[in-house]
Design an enzyme around this catalytic site. Sequence first.
Site, mmCIF file in Angstrom:
data_model
loop_
_atom_site.group_PDB
_atom_site.id
_atom_site.type_symbol
_atom_site.label_atom_id
_atom_site.label_comp_id
_atom_site.label_asym_id
_atom_site.label_seq_id
_atom_site.Cartn_x
_atom_site.Cartn_y
_atom_site.Cartn_z
ATOM 1 C CE1 TYR A 24 -15.098 -16.914 -25.344
ATOM 2 C CE2 TYR A 24 -14.119 -14.851 -24.639
ATOM 3 C CZ TYR A 24 -14.055 -16.208 -25.055
ATOM 4 O OH TYR A 24 -12.696 -16.676 -24.973
ATOM 5 C CD GLN A 127 -2.971 -17.191 -19.743
ATOM 6 O OE1 GLN A 127 -3.157 -16.131 -20.915
ATOM 7 N NE2 GLN A 127 -3.201 -18.407 -20.264
ATOM 8 C CB THR A 155 -3.248 -21.123 -18.083
ATOM 9 O OG1 THR A 155 -3.704 -20.099 -17.563
ATOM 10 C CG2 THR A 155 -4.522 -21.645 -18.420
ATOM 11 N NE ARG A 164 -15.019 -22.309 -22.457
ATOM 12 C CZ ARG A 164 -13.647 -21.800 -22.489
ATOM 13 N NH1 ARG A 164 -13.802 -20.828 -23.053
ATOM 14 N NH2 ARG A 164 -12.861 -22.337 -21.804
ATOM 15 C CG HIS A 275 -9.948 -21.772 -17.683
ATOM 16 N ND1 HIS A 275 -8.721 -21.880 -17.541
ATOM 17 C CD2 HIS A 275 -10.658 -21.061 -18.435
ATOM 18 C CE1 HIS A 275 -8.528 -21.029 -19.040
ATOM 19 N NE2 HIS A 275 -9.592 -20.612 -19.297
#
Length: 377
Positions: A24, A127, A155, A164, A275
Amino acid sequence: MIISSATDFREAARRALPPFLFHYLDGGAGAEQTLRANVDDLQAVKLRQRVLRGSEQLDLAVDWFGEHYGLPIALAPIGLAGMYARRGEVQAVRAACHRKIPFIQSTVSVCPLAEVAAQASRPIWFQLYVLKDREFMRDVMRRAWELGAKTLVFTVDMPVPGARYRDAHSGMSGPNGPLRRIAQAMLCPRWAWDVGLHGRPHDLGNISTYRGHATGLADYIGWLGSNFDPDIGWQDLQWIRDEWKGTLIIKGILDPDDARDAIAFGADGIVVSNHGGRQLDGALSTAQALPSIAEAVKGKLTIFADGGVRTGTDVFRMLAMGADGVLIGRAFVYALATQGQAGVERLLAIMEKDLRTNMVLTGAKSVREIGPHLLAR
Protein backbone atom coordinates in the site's frame (compact mmCIF):
# COMPACT_ATOMS: atom_id res chain seq x y z
CA MET A 1 21.12 -5.43 8.25
CA ILE A 2 23.27 -2.32 7.80
CA ILE A 3 21.18 0.80 7.19
CA SER A 4 22.82 3.80 5.56
CA SER A 5 20.14 5.10 3.16
CA ALA A 6 16.43 5.23 2.40
CA THR A 7 16.94 2.21 0.13
CA ASP A 8 18.12 0.22 3.14
CA PHE A 9 15.15 1.41 5.19
CA ARG A 10 12.83 0.30 2.37
CA GLU A 11 14.25 -3.22 2.37
CA ALA A 12 14.05 -3.41 6.15
CA ALA A 13 10.42 -2.25 6.01
CA ARG A 14 9.61 -4.85 3.36
CA ARG A 15 10.90 -7.56 5.67
CA ALA A 16 9.11 -6.23 8.76
CA LEU A 17 5.65 -5.31 7.48
CA PRO A 18 2.68 -7.44 6.46
CA PRO A 19 2.60 -7.37 2.63
CA PHE A 20 -0.70 -5.48 2.47
CA LEU A 21 0.84 -2.55 4.34
CA PHE A 22 4.17 -2.56 2.53
CA HIS A 23 2.60 -2.62 -0.91
CA TYR A 24 0.00 0.00 0.00
CA LEU A 25 2.87 2.34 0.84
CA ASP A 26 5.24 1.24 -1.90
CA GLY A 27 2.81 0.99 -4.82
CA GLY A 28 1.35 3.40 -7.33
CA ALA A 29 -1.43 3.66 -9.89
CA GLY A 30 -1.88 1.50 -12.96
CA ALA A 31 1.33 0.08 -14.40
CA GLU A 32 3.26 2.38 -12.01
CA GLN A 33 5.02 4.25 -14.82
CA THR A 34 4.75 7.61 -13.07
CA LEU A 35 5.81 6.03 -9.78
CA ARG A 36 9.04 4.83 -11.40
CA ALA A 37 9.52 8.05 -13.37
CA ASN A 38 9.41 10.10 -10.17
CA VAL A 39 12.55 8.33 -8.97
CA ASP A 40 14.31 7.84 -12.32
CA ASP A 41 13.77 11.34 -13.69
CA LEU A 42 14.87 12.96 -10.44
CA GLN A 43 18.02 10.87 -10.23
CA ALA A 44 18.77 11.74 -13.87
CA VAL A 45 19.06 15.46 -13.01
CA LYS A 46 22.75 16.36 -13.25
CA LEU A 47 24.44 18.84 -10.97
CA ARG A 48 27.18 21.32 -11.70
CA GLN A 49 30.21 20.50 -9.60
CA ARG A 50 32.43 23.46 -8.71
CA VAL A 51 35.84 23.42 -7.04
CA LEU A 52 37.61 25.60 -4.48
CA ARG A 53 34.33 27.27 -3.51
CA GLY A 54 33.31 25.30 -0.42
CA SER A 55 32.79 26.43 3.15
CA GLU A 56 32.56 24.81 6.56
CA GLN A 57 29.90 27.37 7.53
CA LEU A 58 26.77 26.11 5.77
CA ASP A 59 23.28 27.44 6.41
CA LEU A 60 20.58 24.82 5.85
CA ALA A 61 17.82 26.75 7.61
CA VAL A 62 14.74 28.19 5.87
CA ASP A 63 11.94 30.58 6.74
CA TRP A 64 8.45 29.66 5.56
CA PHE A 65 5.37 31.76 6.35
CA GLY A 66 7.07 33.58 9.19
CA GLU A 67 8.41 30.43 10.89
CA HIS A 68 12.04 29.27 11.09
CA TYR A 69 12.93 25.66 10.23
CA GLY A 70 16.19 23.76 10.49
CA LEU A 71 16.08 22.05 7.10
CA PRO A 72 14.30 22.68 3.76
CA ILE A 73 12.34 19.47 4.34
CA ALA A 74 8.87 18.61 5.65
CA LEU A 75 7.30 15.25 6.42
CA ALA A 76 4.52 14.76 3.86
CA PRO A 77 0.98 13.70 4.81
CA ILE A 78 0.77 9.92 4.65
CA GLY A 79 -2.53 8.14 5.23
CA LEU A 80 -2.50 5.28 7.75
CA ALA A 81 1.01 6.16 8.96
CA GLY A 82 -0.10 4.91 12.37
CA MET A 83 -0.27 1.38 10.99
CA TYR A 84 3.46 1.33 10.23
CA ALA A 85 4.64 1.84 13.81
CA ARG A 86 2.91 2.00 17.17
CA ARG A 87 0.97 5.30 17.10
CA GLY A 88 3.06 6.14 14.06
CA GLU A 89 1.96 9.74 13.56
CA VAL A 90 2.94 10.53 17.15
CA GLN A 91 6.42 9.09 16.65
CA ALA A 92 6.79 10.94 13.36
CA VAL A 93 5.76 14.31 14.76
CA ARG A 94 8.23 13.92 17.63
CA ALA A 95 11.00 13.25 15.10
CA ALA A 96 9.98 16.25 12.99
CA CYS A 97 9.89 18.58 15.98
CA HIS A 98 13.26 17.32 17.20
CA ARG A 99 14.74 18.10 13.78
CA LYS A 100 12.84 21.43 13.64
CA ILE A 101 10.92 20.68 10.44
CA PRO A 102 7.16 20.65 9.71
CA PHE A 103 5.03 17.56 10.18
CA ILE A 104 1.94 17.47 7.96
CA GLN A 105 -0.83 15.31 9.41
CA SER A 106 -3.07 13.47 6.96
CA THR A 107 -6.86 13.67 7.03
CA VAL A 108 -6.84 9.86 7.10
CA SER A 109 -4.28 9.42 9.86
CA VAL A 110 -4.71 6.71 12.46
CA CYS A 111 -3.95 9.03 15.37
CA PRO A 112 -6.45 11.90 15.73
CA LEU A 113 -5.42 15.54 15.64
CA ALA A 114 -5.66 15.99 19.40
CA GLU A 115 -3.29 13.09 20.11
CA VAL A 116 -0.68 14.28 17.61
CA ALA A 117 -0.86 17.96 18.54
CA ALA A 118 -0.40 17.08 22.21
CA GLN A 119 2.96 15.47 21.38
CA ALA A 120 4.23 18.28 19.13
CA SER A 121 6.55 20.95 20.50
CA ARG A 122 5.70 23.26 17.61
CA PRO A 123 2.54 23.75 15.49
CA ILE A 124 1.73 20.93 13.10
CA TRP A 125 0.47 21.43 9.55
CA PHE A 126 -2.77 19.72 8.56
CA GLN A 127 -3.69 18.16 5.21
CA LEU A 128 -7.28 18.17 3.96
CA TYR A 129 -8.94 16.46 0.98
CA VAL A 130 -11.78 17.79 -1.15
CA LEU A 131 -14.74 15.78 0.15
CA LYS A 132 -18.46 15.67 -0.48
CA ASP A 133 -19.09 15.94 3.25
CA ARG A 134 -18.48 19.68 3.61
CA GLU A 135 -19.49 19.61 7.27
CA PHE A 136 -16.68 17.17 7.98
CA MET A 137 -14.28 19.52 6.21
CA ARG A 138 -15.48 22.47 8.29
CA ASP A 139 -15.35 20.47 11.51
CA VAL A 140 -11.84 19.13 11.02
CA MET A 141 -10.55 22.57 9.91
CA ARG A 142 -12.00 24.07 13.08
CA ARG A 143 -10.46 21.37 15.28
CA ALA A 144 -7.07 21.71 13.56
CA TRP A 145 -7.08 25.48 14.12
CA GLU A 146 -8.09 25.15 17.76
CA LEU A 147 -5.23 22.68 18.29
CA GLY A 148 -2.68 25.14 16.92
CA ALA A 149 -2.38 24.16 13.25
CA LYS A 150 -2.13 27.39 11.28
CA THR A 151 -1.06 25.87 7.93
CA LEU A 152 -3.57 23.94 5.82
CA VAL A 153 -2.25 21.71 3.01
CA PHE A 154 -5.24 21.33 0.71
CA THR A 155 -4.92 18.30 -1.59
CA VAL A 156 -6.72 18.79 -4.91
CA ASP A 157 -5.38 15.97 -7.11
CA MET A 158 -7.64 13.22 -5.78
CA PRO A 159 -11.20 13.85 -7.04
CA VAL A 160 -11.32 10.07 -7.53
CA PRO A 161 -8.93 7.40 -6.23
CA GLY A 162 -6.37 6.12 -8.73
CA ALA A 163 -6.41 2.53 -9.96
CA ARG A 164 -4.04 0.81 -7.54
CA TYR A 165 -3.78 -2.76 -8.72
CA ARG A 166 -1.25 -3.81 -6.10
CA ASP A 167 -3.83 -3.40 -3.34
CA ALA A 168 -6.08 -6.13 -4.73
CA HIS A 169 -3.15 -8.54 -4.93
CA SER A 170 -1.73 -7.68 -1.51
CA GLY A 171 -4.97 -7.98 0.48
CA MET A 172 -5.41 -4.28 1.18
CA SER A 173 -8.58 -4.59 -0.90
CA GLY A 174 -10.20 -7.29 -2.98
CA PRO A 175 -11.76 -10.65 -2.10
CA ASN A 176 -11.26 -11.91 1.46
CA GLY A 177 -9.21 -8.82 2.34
CA PRO A 178 -9.78 -8.95 6.13
CA LEU A 179 -8.86 -12.63 6.37
CA ARG A 180 -5.79 -12.17 4.23
CA ARG A 181 -4.64 -9.22 6.37
CA ILE A 182 -5.04 -11.24 9.58
CA ALA A 183 -3.08 -14.13 8.09
CA GLN A 184 -0.28 -11.81 7.00
CA ALA A 185 -0.11 -10.15 10.41
CA MET A 186 0.34 -13.53 12.08
CA LEU A 187 3.44 -14.09 9.95
CA CYS A 188 4.95 -10.79 11.14
CA PRO A 189 5.11 -11.33 14.91
CA ARG A 190 7.11 -8.19 15.70
CA TRP A 191 4.63 -5.96 13.86
CA ALA A 192 1.68 -7.90 15.28
CA TRP A 193 2.92 -7.38 18.85
CA ASP A 194 4.05 -3.77 18.54
CA VAL A 195 1.40 -2.32 16.22
CA GLY A 196 -1.31 -4.92 15.80
CA LEU A 197 -1.77 -5.49 19.53
CA HIS A 198 -0.32 -2.43 21.31
CA GLY A 199 -0.90 0.21 18.61
CA ARG A 200 -4.68 0.26 18.91
CA PRO A 201 -7.13 1.71 18.16
CA HIS A 202 -6.69 1.02 14.44
CA ASP A 203 -9.15 3.48 13.04
CA LEU A 204 -9.19 6.77 11.16
CA GLY A 205 -8.92 9.01 14.18
CA ASN A 206 -10.07 12.29 12.63
CA ILE A 207 -13.06 10.71 10.93
CA SER A 208 -14.03 8.71 14.01
CA THR A 209 -13.94 11.89 16.10
CA TYR A 210 -16.37 13.54 13.70
CA ARG A 211 -18.69 10.54 13.27
CA GLY A 212 -18.74 9.63 16.94
CA HIS A 213 -17.84 5.97 16.35
CA ALA A 214 -14.88 3.99 15.10
CA THR A 215 -14.02 4.05 11.41
CA GLY A 216 -11.69 1.12 11.00
CA LEU A 217 -9.47 -0.14 8.22
CA ALA A 218 -12.32 -2.19 6.78
CA ASP A 219 -14.24 1.07 6.21
CA TYR A 220 -11.25 3.01 4.88
CA ILE A 221 -11.46 2.35 1.13
CA GLY A 222 -15.25 2.55 1.05
CA TRP A 223 -15.38 5.80 2.99
CA LEU A 224 -12.82 7.43 0.73
CA GLY A 225 -14.48 6.21 -2.44
CA SER A 226 -17.89 7.51 -1.44
CA ASN A 227 -16.63 10.90 -0.23
CA PHE A 228 -14.32 12.09 -2.98
CA ASP A 229 -15.94 14.65 -5.26
CA PRO A 230 -15.13 14.38 -9.00
CA ASP A 231 -17.40 17.35 -9.83
CA ILE A 232 -15.52 19.95 -7.81
CA GLY A 233 -14.00 23.12 -9.30
CA TRP A 234 -12.04 26.13 -8.04
CA GLN A 235 -15.22 28.18 -7.73
CA ASP A 236 -16.74 25.57 -5.39
CA LEU A 237 -13.87 25.90 -2.94
CA GLN A 238 -13.73 29.64 -2.34
CA TRP A 239 -15.42 29.09 1.01
CA ILE A 240 -12.27 27.30 2.20
CA ARG A 241 -10.09 30.32 1.48
CA ASP A 242 -12.71 32.53 3.12
CA GLU A 243 -12.99 30.39 6.26
CA TRP A 244 -9.34 29.37 6.74
CA LYS A 245 -7.54 32.35 8.27
CA GLY A 246 -4.08 30.80 8.26
CA THR A 247 -1.60 29.76 5.59
CA LEU A 248 -3.08 27.81 2.67
CA ILE A 249 -0.99 25.48 0.50
CA ILE A 250 -2.48 23.76 -2.56
CA LYS A 251 -1.05 20.26 -3.06
CA GLY A 252 -1.17 18.38 -6.36
CA ILE A 253 -0.07 20.93 -8.99
CA LEU A 254 1.61 19.66 -12.19
CA ASP A 255 0.80 22.39 -14.72
CA PRO A 256 1.84 26.07 -14.80
CA ASP A 257 -1.73 27.15 -15.54
CA ASP A 258 -2.97 25.36 -12.43
CA ALA A 259 -0.21 27.07 -10.45
CA ARG A 260 -1.49 30.43 -11.71
CA ASP A 261 -5.03 29.40 -10.73
CA ALA A 262 -3.74 28.63 -7.22
CA ILE A 263 -2.42 32.18 -6.98
CA ALA A 264 -5.77 33.56 -8.13
CA PHE A 265 -7.45 31.35 -5.52
CA GLY A 266 -5.41 33.04 -2.82
CA ALA A 267 -2.96 30.25 -2.00
CA ASP A 268 0.19 31.07 -0.09
CA GLY A 269 2.02 28.04 -1.46
CA ILE A 270 1.76 25.03 -3.73
CA VAL A 271 3.14 21.50 -3.73
CA VAL A 272 4.25 20.32 -7.15
CA SER A 273 3.15 16.71 -6.87
CA ASN A 274 1.54 13.79 -8.69
CA HIS A 275 0.49 12.17 -5.41
CA GLY A 276 3.53 9.93 -5.41
CA GLY A 277 2.50 8.33 -8.71
CA ARG A 278 -0.69 7.07 -7.08
CA GLN A 279 -3.25 8.90 -9.23
CA LEU A 280 -2.85 9.42 -13.01
CA ASP A 281 -0.40 6.86 -14.35
CA GLY A 282 1.37 8.50 -17.25
CA ALA A 283 1.31 11.97 -15.68
CA LEU A 284 4.50 14.00 -15.64
CA SER A 285 7.04 13.15 -13.01
CA THR A 286 7.71 15.94 -10.53
CA ALA A 287 11.20 16.44 -11.96
CA GLN A 288 9.62 17.03 -15.39
CA ALA A 289 6.90 19.36 -14.11
CA LEU A 290 8.78 21.47 -11.57
CA PRO A 291 11.03 23.67 -13.78
CA SER A 292 8.23 25.13 -15.90
CA ILE A 293 6.07 25.76 -12.84
CA ALA A 294 8.94 27.48 -11.05
CA GLU A 295 9.55 29.62 -14.13
CA ALA A 296 5.88 30.66 -14.16
CA VAL A 297 5.28 31.45 -10.46
CA LYS A 298 8.61 31.62 -8.61
CA GLY A 299 8.54 34.44 -6.08
CA LYS A 300 4.74 34.78 -6.20
CA LEU A 301 4.16 32.03 -3.64
CA THR A 302 6.17 29.34 -1.84
CA ILE A 303 6.88 26.29 -3.99
CA PHE A 304 7.21 22.85 -2.43
CA ALA A 305 7.77 19.62 -4.34
CA ASP A 306 7.58 15.90 -3.63
CA GLY A 307 7.83 12.64 -5.53
CA GLY A 308 10.77 10.24 -5.75
CA VAL A 309 12.85 11.95 -3.04
CA ARG A 310 15.06 9.35 -1.39
CA THR A 311 18.30 11.19 -0.59
CA GLY A 312 19.66 14.57 0.40
CA THR A 313 20.96 14.80 -3.16
CA ASP A 314 17.35 14.51 -4.36
CA VAL A 315 16.41 17.35 -2.00
CA PHE A 316 19.23 19.43 -3.51
CA ARG A 317 17.99 18.61 -7.03
CA MET A 318 14.46 19.76 -6.21
CA LEU A 319 15.78 23.02 -4.77
CA ALA A 320 18.01 23.56 -7.79
CA MET A 321 15.00 23.10 -10.10
CA GLY A 322 13.09 25.84 -8.32
CA ALA A 323 11.49 24.43 -5.18
CA ASP A 324 11.64 26.41 -1.95
CA GLY A 325 11.10 23.26 0.11
CA VAL A 326 10.79 19.51 -0.31
CA LEU A 327 8.31 17.02 1.14
CA ILE A 328 9.40 13.45 1.83
CA GLY A 329 6.79 10.72 2.10
CA ARG A 330 7.56 7.07 1.48
CA ALA A 331 11.15 7.46 2.60
CA PHE A 332 10.25 8.57 6.11
CA VAL A 333 7.57 5.89 6.50
CA TYR A 334 10.06 3.17 5.53
CA ALA A 335 12.25 4.48 8.35
CA LEU A 336 9.28 4.78 10.72
CA ALA A 337 8.28 1.16 10.04
CA THR A 338 11.83 -0.01 10.72
CA GLN A 339 12.96 2.00 13.76
CA GLY A 340 10.10 4.31 14.74
CA GLN A 341 10.96 7.85 15.80
CA ALA A 342 14.66 7.02 15.92
CA GLY A 343 14.52 5.76 12.35
CA VAL A 344 12.92 8.97 11.07
CA GLU A 345 15.50 11.07 12.88
CA ARG A 346 18.27 8.87 11.48
CA LEU A 347 16.94 9.24 7.94
CA LEU A 348 16.79 13.02 8.32
CA ALA A 349 20.37 13.05 9.61
CA ILE A 350 21.48 11.03 6.56
CA MET A 351 19.67 13.45 4.25
CA GLU A 352 21.19 16.44 6.01
CA LYS A 353 24.67 14.99 5.58
CA ASP A 354 24.00 14.39 1.87
CA LEU A 355 22.70 17.92 1.47
CA ARG A 356 25.74 19.40 3.19
CA THR A 357 28.05 17.38 0.94
CA ASN A 358 26.25 18.60 -2.17
CA MET A 359 26.43 22.20 -1.01
CA VAL A 360 30.18 22.01 -0.49
CA LEU A 361 30.76 20.34 -3.86
CA THR A 362 28.65 22.89 -5.72
CA GLY A 363 29.80 25.96 -3.82
CA ALA A 364 26.42 26.81 -2.26
CA LYS A 365 26.90 28.22 1.23
CA SER A 366 23.21 28.42 2.08
CA VAL A 367 19.97 26.85 0.91
CA ARG A 368 19.05 30.25 -0.56
CA GLU A 369 21.99 29.96 -2.96
CA ILE A 370 20.74 26.68 -4.48
CA GLY A 371 19.14 27.33 -7.84
CA PRO A 372 19.10 26.50 -11.57
CA HIS A 373 22.64 27.83 -12.01
CA LEU A 374 23.80 24.69 -10.17
CA LEU A 375 22.25 22.34 -12.74
CA ALA A 376 24.59 20.96 -15.39
CA ARG A 377 23.67 22.18 -18.85
